[in-house]
Design an enzyme around this catalytic site. Structure first.
Site, short mmCIF file in Angstrom:
data_model
loop_
_atom_site.label_atom_id
_atom_site.label_comp_id
_atom_site.label_asym_id
_atom_site.label_seq_id
_atom_site.Cartn_x
_atom_site.Cartn_y
_atom_site.Cartn_z
CG ASP A 58 -5.19 -20.12 -16.64
OD1 ASP A 58 -5.29 -19.85 -15.44
OD2 ASP A 58 -4.11 -20.20 -17.25
CE LYS A 69 -1.77 -21.89 -14.45
NZ LYS A 69 -2.16 -20.53 -14.77
CB THR A 79 1.45 -18.06 -14.62
OG1 THR A 79 2.25 -16.99 -14.14
CG2 THR A 79 0.74 -18.75 -13.49
#
Ligand SMILES: CC(C)CCNC(=O)Cn1cc(-c2ccc3c(-c4nc5ccccc5[nH]4)n[nH]c3c2)cn1
Length: 262
Positions: free
Chosen positions: A131, A133, A167
């Site tokens: 994940d 970012k 997201t």
């Protein structure tokens, strides 16, 4: 270990299941981040298994660019996670505060290399989809990146993306199209991250999630003028719809733009 071994200081962030504080281990003076999870909250959301799985995963991962879970303990009300302290906080804040809102080639290449190295290590340990970012990346006082997988929990109060749908920006086509995901997701996310590092915003950002989905599925990418050809080459070799054709992590670590600029 117990809470008595630590003095808690300023709050670093808060999330769904608890808070993160700066802390100091009394005997050694060692500075840490202490993340508290309220047992009742965790039980209510039925995520005990997630917490235990995360603890299991994190305690086996040891890499200079992955935030280390140092230890953990619990009392009647809370679970306490003792994590490495990253002296310069969220990388996202540094990106937004950079001139033009984007990193120069040197910082972009250095951070990208470190994230790719951390992900490559994760894959070697059968861990995927970390994940990545900017919000999940922290910066140490020496200016090195630490991958801190907030995953299911913390979002620090500050420079969070305005809309929660931020997201969506990092989702690869195979996930937008509802197909299963694999290690190739991380290669896609690395391409999105590199784009955001050198442009200051993600490549598929749009006013609506439908438009973002559309741009992801058709891989529509435009580059602003300041982006160097080397960076464009790397990004285009990662943001490929066919996941098997994306540059592998070891190839990213050897890419000419990365190696010459980091
Ligand atoms: C179940 C467990 C093993 C999951 C482990 N992963 C986490 O808990 C992910 N996580 C990391 C954090 C976190 C948040 C902030 C910091 C910071 C930090 N340093 C700062 C300096 C200036 C401003 C803010 C800062 N935050 N250092 N280490 C941190 C660690 C919160 N959640």
């Amino acid at each position: 270990w117990s809470l008595n071994d630590f003095e808690l200081g300023k709050r670093l962030g808060r999330g769904k299941f608890g808070r993160v504080y700066c802390g100091r281990e009394k005997r050694s003076g060692y500075i840490v981040a202490v993340k508290t999870l309220v047992k009742y909250e965790v039980a209510k959301e039925k995520v005990e298994h997630l917490v235990l799985r995360e603890i299991e995963i994190q305690s086996h991962l040891k890499h200079p660019n992955i935030l280390q879970l140092l230890t953990w303990f619990h009392d009647d009300f809370r679970i306490y996670l003792v994590l490495e302290y990253a002296g310069q906080g969220e990388l996202y804040r540094h990106l937004k505060n950079s001139p033009g809102g984007y990193f120069n080639e040197h910082l972009a290449a250095k951070y990208l290399y470190q994230v790719a190295d951390a992900l490559n290590y994760c894959h070697k340990n059968q861990v995927i989809h970390r994940d990545i970012k900017p919000e999940n990346l922290l910066l140490t006082s020496r200016g090195d990146v630490k991958l801190a997988d907030f995953g299911w929990s913390v979002h620090t109060p500050s420079l969070k993306r305005k809309t929660m749908c931020g997201t969506l920006d990092y989702l690869p086509p195979e996930m937008v199209e509802g197909r299963s995901y694999s290690i190739h997701v991380d290669q896609w996310c690395l391409g999105v991250l590199c784009y955001e590092f050198v442009c200051g915003y993600p490549p598929f950002e749009s006013n609506s999630s439908e438009e973002t989905y559309q741009k992801i599925k058709t891989v529509q990418i435009k580059f602003p003028s300041q982006v160097q050809p080397g960076a464009i080459d790397l990004i285009k070799k990662l943001l490929i719809h066919d996941m098997t054709k994306r540059l592998t992590l070891p190839e990213v670590l050897k890419h000419e733009w990365v190696v010459t600029n980091m």
